[in-house]
Design a protein around this motif. Structure first.
Motif, PDB file in Angstrom:
ATOM      1  N   LYS A 157      -2.779 -13.024  16.893  1.00 17.15           N
ATOM      2  CA  LYS A 157      -1.606 -13.379  17.693  1.00 17.15           C
ATOM      3  C   LYS A 157      -1.023 -14.742  17.238  1.00 17.15           C
ATOM      4  N   LEU A 158       0.238 -14.774  16.977  1.00 14.29           N
ATOM      5  CA  LEU A 158       0.963 -15.969  16.508  1.00 14.29           C
ATOM      6  C   LEU A 158       0.462 -16.492  15.167  1.00 14.29           C
ATOM      7  N   ARG A 159      -0.368 -15.695  14.486  1.00 10.76           N
ATOM      8  CA  ARG A 159      -0.927 -16.117  13.195  1.00 10.76           C
ATOM      9  C   ARG A 159      -0.394 -15.181  12.100  1.00 10.76           C
ATOM     10  N   PHE A 160       0.090 -15.778  11.026  1.00 11.30           N
ATOM     11  CA  PHE A 160       0.757 -14.975  10.005  1.00 11.30           C
ATOM     12  C   PHE A 160       0.218 -15.343   8.621  1.00 11.30           C
ATOM     13  N   PRO A 161       0.186 -14.355   7.728  1.00  8.60           N
ATOM     14  CA  PRO A 161      -0.444 -14.620   6.425  1.00  8.60           C
ATOM     15  C   PRO A 161       0.491 -15.261   5.403  1.00  8.60           C
ATOM     16  N   LEU A 162      -0.107 -16.081   4.556  1.00 17.01           N
ATOM     17  CA  LEU A 162       0.625 -16.616   3.398  1.00 17.01           C
ATOM     18  C   LEU A 162       0.061 -15.935   2.151  1.00 17.01           C
ATOM     19  N   PHE A 163       0.902 -15.199   1.462  1.00 10.56           N
ATOM     20  CA  PHE A 163       0.501 -14.508   0.233  1.00 10.56           C
ATOM     21  C   PHE A 163       0.937 -15.315  -0.982  1.00 10.56           C
ATOM     22  N   ASN A 164       0.223 -15.072  -2.111  1.00  7.68           N
ATOM     23  CA  ASN A 164       0.812 -15.443  -3.400  1.00  7.68           C
ATOM     24  C   ASN A 164       1.229 -14.130  -4.061  1.00  7.68           C
ATOM     25  N   SER A 204       1.178  -8.506   8.374  1.00  9.44           N
ATOM     26  CA  SER A 204       1.619  -8.645   9.761  1.00  9.44           C
ATOM     27  C   SER A 204       2.831  -7.742   9.995  1.00  9.44           C
ATOM     28  N   ASP A 205       2.900  -7.157  11.195  1.00  9.68           N
ATOM     29  CA  ASP A 205       4.101  -6.351  11.463  1.00  9.68           C
ATOM     30  C   ASP A 205       5.234  -7.224  12.010  1.00  9.68           C
ATOM     31  N   GLN A 206       4.984  -8.563  12.084  1.00  9.00           N
ATOM     32  CA  GLN A 206       6.065  -9.464  12.533  1.00  9.00           C
ATOM     33  C   GLN A 206       6.634 -10.310  11.387  1.00  9.00           C
ATOM     34  N   ILE A 207       5.798 -11.185  10.812  1.00  8.81           N
ATOM     35  CA  ILE A 207       6.278 -12.034   9.710  1.00  8.81           C
ATOM     36  C   ILE A 207       5.172 -12.183   8.667  1.00  8.81           C
ATOM     37  N   ASN A 208       5.568 -12.138   7.415  1.00  4.74           N
ATOM     38  CA  ASN A 208       4.660 -12.447   6.314  1.00  4.74           C
ATOM     39  C   ASN A 208       5.346 -13.506   5.455  1.00  4.74           C
ATOM     40  N   PHE A 209       4.558 -14.392   4.893  1.00  7.30           N
ATOM     41  CA  PHE A 209       5.115 -15.440   4.036  1.00  7.30           C
ATOM     42  C   PHE A 209       4.595 -15.231   2.608  1.00  7.30           C
ATOM     43  N   LEU A 210       5.499 -15.329   1.652  1.00  7.39           N
ATOM     44  CA  LEU A 210       5.103 -15.178   0.244  1.00  7.39           C
ATOM     45  C   LEU A 210       5.562 -16.410  -0.521  1.00  7.39           C
ATOM     46  N   GLU A 211       4.594 -17.095  -1.140  1.00 10.27           N
ATOM     47  CA  GLU A 211       4.959 -18.283  -1.910  1.00 10.27           C
ATOM     48  C   GLU A 211       5.215 -17.899  -3.364  1.00 10.27           C
ATOM     49  N   LEU A 242       1.672 -19.972  13.419  1.00 10.79           N
ATOM     50  CA  LEU A 242       0.655 -20.489  12.505  1.00 10.79           C
ATOM     51  C   LEU A 242       0.651 -19.688  11.211  1.00 10.79           C
ATOM     52  N   ILE A 243       0.601 -20.400  10.103  1.00 13.68           N
ATOM     53  CA  ILE A 243       0.450 -19.707   8.814  1.00 13.68           C
ATOM     54  C   ILE A 243      -0.968 -19.981   8.313  1.00 13.68           C
ATOM     55  N   ILE A 244      -1.638 -18.923   7.892  1.00 18.69           N
ATOM     56  CA  ILE A 244      -3.006 -19.043   7.383  1.00 18.69           C
ATOM     57  C   ILE A 244      -3.070 -18.297   6.046  1.00 18.69           C
ATOM     58  N   ASP A 245      -3.841 -18.835   5.096  1.00 15.50           N
ATOM     59  CA  ASP A 245      -3.952 -18.162   3.791  1.00 15.50           C
ATOM     60  C   ASP A 245      -4.387 -16.707   3.991  1.00 15.50           C
ATOM     61  N   TYR A 246      -3.809 -15.813   3.240  1.00 12.23           N
ATOM     62  CA  TYR A 246      -3.987 -14.375   3.462  1.00 12.23           C
ATOM     63  C   TYR A 246      -5.455 -13.956   3.607  1.00 12.23           C
ATOM     64  N   SER A 288      -1.750 -11.538  -4.398  1.00 13.55           N
ATOM     65  CA  SER A 288      -2.258 -10.976  -3.137  1.00 13.55           C
ATOM     66  C   SER A 288      -1.179 -10.144  -2.432  1.00 13.55           C
ATOM     67  N   TYR A 289       0.081 -10.503  -2.636  1.00 13.40           N
ATOM     68  CA  TYR A 289       1.165  -9.725  -2.009  1.00 13.40           C
ATOM     69  C   TYR A 289       1.268  -8.333  -2.647  1.00 13.40           C
ATOM     70  N   LEU A 290       1.215  -8.307  -3.963  1.00 16.48           N
ATOM     71  CA  LEU A 290       1.360  -7.006  -4.635  1.00 16.48           C
ATOM     72  C   LEU A 290       0.154  -6.099  -4.379  1.00 16.48           C
ATOM     73  N   ASN A 291      -1.014  -6.724  -4.098  1.00 14.06           N
ATOM     74  CA  ASN A 291      -2.230  -5.915  -3.874  1.00 14.06           C
ATOM     75  C   ASN A 291      -2.667  -5.901  -2.410  1.00 14.06           C
ATOM     76  N   ARG A 292      -1.790  -6.268  -1.515  1.00 16.25           N
ATOM     77  CA  ARG A 292      -2.212  -6.469  -0.129  1.00 16.25           C
ATOM     78  C   ARG A 292      -2.748  -5.183   0.511  1.00 16.25           C
ATOM     79  N   LYS A 293      -3.793  -5.401   1.365  1.00 13.98           N
ATOM     80  CA  LYS A 293      -4.388  -4.265   2.085  1.00 13.98           C
ATOM     81  C   LYS A 293      -3.838  -4.232   3.512  1.00 13.98           C
ATOM     82  N   SER A 294      -3.529  -5.418   4.014  1.00 14.28           N
ATOM     83  CA  SER A 294      -2.957  -5.460   5.366  1.00 14.28           C
ATOM     84  C   SER A 294      -1.868  -6.526   5.402  1.00 14.28           C
TER      85      SER A 294
END
Ligand code: SF4
Length: 665
Positions: free
Chosen positions: A406-413, A424-431, A392-396, A416-422
């Motif tokens: 669990k099974l949920r991963f963030p979508l950054f822009n 995922s240690d598995q997969i992150n998505f950056l648009e 599952l991808i959910i907005d950051y 938000s990617y450059l300023n991220r505070k947290s």
């Protein structure tokens, strides 16, 4: 590498039509500055004048600017005169094209009657027997001399009568001589046509149109690109006729055609289009028109930075090198993302549309072969249990607030990617879009081994912009997997199918992309739709999921269903090809990866089956010949028994499985 680009299209970043010479075909000139012309072919018996005339008129009314009619022998060639007279009497001036196979005398007669003839260099005079011959240089030259001798009279007639000629190579029907020297390759296809062109030029005949069709869009696209390269080398610039052969019908046929034809149109290649579907020919023109119309306003697209260095080989497929993140990238099949941003998920049932069926009694999920891999939820979350393979991808910002990730991963822009505070240690998505990629972001992406890129575009020339972005990544050594995302607005269902097939297909054919993600806001005006396909109401998620799997199938990057190679039928067909194809499809559509060809006639069918595993070929009235690959297995099977016999053959080879009750599509 820039030299390579220049030879197959004007630009990979700025839309520009590749300029060819103008050829007159009756009153409708082709090539040069003329618009992309639409054409198709009748499927009636050419000896049935009235039926052929009526079908031609329906095709003209649907938008065909040229109509091709088969003329396999002298009788049909002769009857073209009656067909033409009747059409003219009814006020239809549409230029006619005679489709010739094998027979020079029929060609020479037809060339005196109609505005254009089409010959296939693989079977006009040349030999095609599916035997592997050894050709010495001398034998090869002798064959060429023989072809020149037999072909010259047709060229002379065309010159005298002002008749144009298409020299149309088909991947499936290269001559033994060409196969022996060049193999079953795009180069063989191109050489096959150019040998004939050189003869024409020696005779000062230049009213030539060229085509390089194949049922595999990848082979087809590479062959056309190579054709242009070779033409440039030899100082030629003949108009280009685009088509994918034996594409089949319905959705698959449209997707396959749009992948191949669209990929070339995007680069400005193509002067005329024929979409071949196993349907009545009047359904083909609207598809071709929809493909061509996209480029009417393309010249004014937002500019894209020119390419200095092209880091891929446009003639030889190689997938972009990436590393893998949880099953995405490297050699994994491309992932399919389903966009549920605008659809509230209430229960497990909401996922049936994308290939997940939940059985409450056993508390089990059943997956279709075409089940999406990733679900984009936007800001929502799902509270019930899900199968382990579904990510599952959910907005950051929303993801960050979740208790269980669990099974949920963030979508950054980018921000938000450059300023991220947290993260995922598995997969992150950056648009990202192309202009987001500055030095700072690129260097962060490059060192982030858990980051999948999602590339998007709002450029009207979007495929080219996304391709440009891929080139940027390759040139900078960025090996993160990439999901291609396209958002379409105010669009009809038919257009989504064709446009997305073009946009995703063109990139996938060049080895670019580790996933696909399509979201669409539909137009309400479905009355403008071209086909009956859209009359069946279903959710957009289901439609889009099926389309994406269809595109992956057509580009052969992910096989999730049976592949059908069906000829469009013509005057040679001795059975109802549409009905038979449907019957075979119903019984075999669960055979993932098996390729079945359904061909109307034994004369050309076997040659055109390309790389099918099995062939069902009409060989007489109510008689079918069955093939395994190119080998005949059973001759003259009564048509009533032929589908069962075909299934027995598949079973004998161990390729049969029983359809599953839980098969969702
Ligand atoms: S294979 Fe099909 S389209 Fe081709 S000539 Fe035979 S019947 Fe016609």
């Amino acid at each position: 590498m820039i030299e390579t680009i220049k030879k197959y299209c004007n630009s990979l970043t700025e839309y520009s039509r590749y300029k060819t010479s103008e050829v007159n075909i009756g009153d409708v000139p082709l090539g040069g500055n003329n618009p992309i012309r639409i054409q198709s072919m009748t499927i009636t018996d050419t000896m049935n004048t009235i039926a052929t005339v009526e079908q031609t008129i329906r095709m003209v009314e649907a938008g065909c600017e040229y109509v091709r009619i088969t003329a396999p022998s002298m009788n049909e060639a002769r009857n073209l005169e009656n067909i033409k007279k009747e059409l003219r009497a009814q006020g239809y001036k549409v230029p006619l094209i005679a489709d010739i196979h094998f027979t020079p005398n029929a060609a020479e007669l037809a060339a005196r009657i109609v505005e254009k003839v089409r010959i296939n260099p693989g079977n006009y005079v040349d030999k095609k027997k599916f035997e592997q011959f050894e050709y010495t240089d001398q034998e090869y030259q002798e064959e060429l001399n023989r072809i020149r001798e037999r072909f010259t009279p047709l060229v002379k007639v065309c010159k005298e009568y002002g008749t144009a000629m298409r020299i149309g190579t088909n991947h499936g029907s290269l001559s033994d001589r060409i196969m022996n020297r060049f193999g079953d390759t795009p180069l063989g296809m191109v050489e096959s046509a150019l040998e004939f062109v050189r003869i024409c030029e020696d005779l000062n005949y230049y009213s030539i149109v060229l085509s390089m069709k194949a049922s595999n869009p990848q082979v087809m696209v590479q062959a056309y690109r190579l054709l242009i390269q070779k033409m440039e080398e030899e100082g030629m610039n003949y108009p280009i006729h685009l088509g994918v052969t034996e594409a089949g019908g319905g959705e698959d046929g449209r997707i396959k055609s749009a992948v191949g034809i669209g990929a070339l149109l995007e680069d400005g290649i193509g002067d005329t289009i024929r979409v071949s579907l196993t349907e009545d020919p009047e359904y083909e023109a609207p598809v071709a028109i929809s493909l061509a119309d996209r480029y009417k306003s393309r010249l004014n697209h937002k500019s894209i930075k020119p390419i200095v260095d092209i880091p891929i080989d446009p003639i030889n497929y190689k997938r972009r090198e990436t590393f893998e993140i949880s099953g995405i990238g490297r050699s994994n099949v491309p992932s399919v993302v389903s966009d549920y941003r605008f659809r509230k998920i209430f229960s497990q049932k909401d996922l049936t549309d994308i290939g997940y069926k939940y059985d409450e009694a056993s508390d089990k999920w059943f997956l279709a072969d075409a089940a999406a891999d990733i679900l984009y939820l936007g800001k929502q979350n799902i509270t019930f249990g899900l199968p382990e393979n579904l990510k599952l991808i959910i907005d950051y910002n929303e993801w960050n607030k979740l208790d269980s990730k669990k099974l949920r991963f963030p979508l950054f822009n980018k921000i938000s990617y450059l300023n991220r505070k947290s993260f995922s240690d598995q997969i992150n998505f950056l648009e990202v879009k192309i202009n987001d990629l500055d030095l700072e972001l690129s260097s962060k992406i490059k060192t982030d081994s858990k980051l999948v890129l999602v590339i998007n575009t709002d450029n009207e020339h979007g495929m080219a912009e996304q391709r440009r972005l891929f080139f940027e990544l390759i040139s900078n050594g960025i090996k993160n997997p990439v999901i291609i995302r396209r958002d379409y607005k105010n669009i009809l269902l038919d257009e989504i199918r064709l446009h997305s097939s073009t946009d995703f297909g063109a990139l996938l054919l060049d080895g670019l992309g580790d996933g696909v993600w399509l979201s669409a806001e539909m137009s309400n005006d479905e009355s403008k739709s071209e086909s009956k396909l859209t009359q069946v109401k279903e959710s957009s998620e289901k439609f889009i999921n099926r389309t994406l799997f269809g595109i992956l199938q057509a580009t052969r990057t992910r096989i999730s269903k049976t592949e059908y190679i069906a000829c469009p039928s013509c005057g040679r067909t001795l059975f109802d090809l549409q009905e038979t194809t449907e019957m075979i499809r119903k019984r075999t559509e669960h055979l993932k990866g098996v390729k079945i060809a359904i061909m109307g006639c034994i004369v050309n069918g076997p040659g055109e089956m390309a790389d099918a595993d099995y062939g069902y070929v009409g060989s007489g009235v109510d008689k079918i010949t069955l093939y395994r690959g190119k080998d005949i297995i059973k001759r003259s099977v009564p048509s009533l028994e032929a589908v069962d016999e075909l299934i027995d053959l598949i079973r004998e080879d161990g390729n049969w499985t029983e359809p599953s009750e839980n098969n969702i599509y």
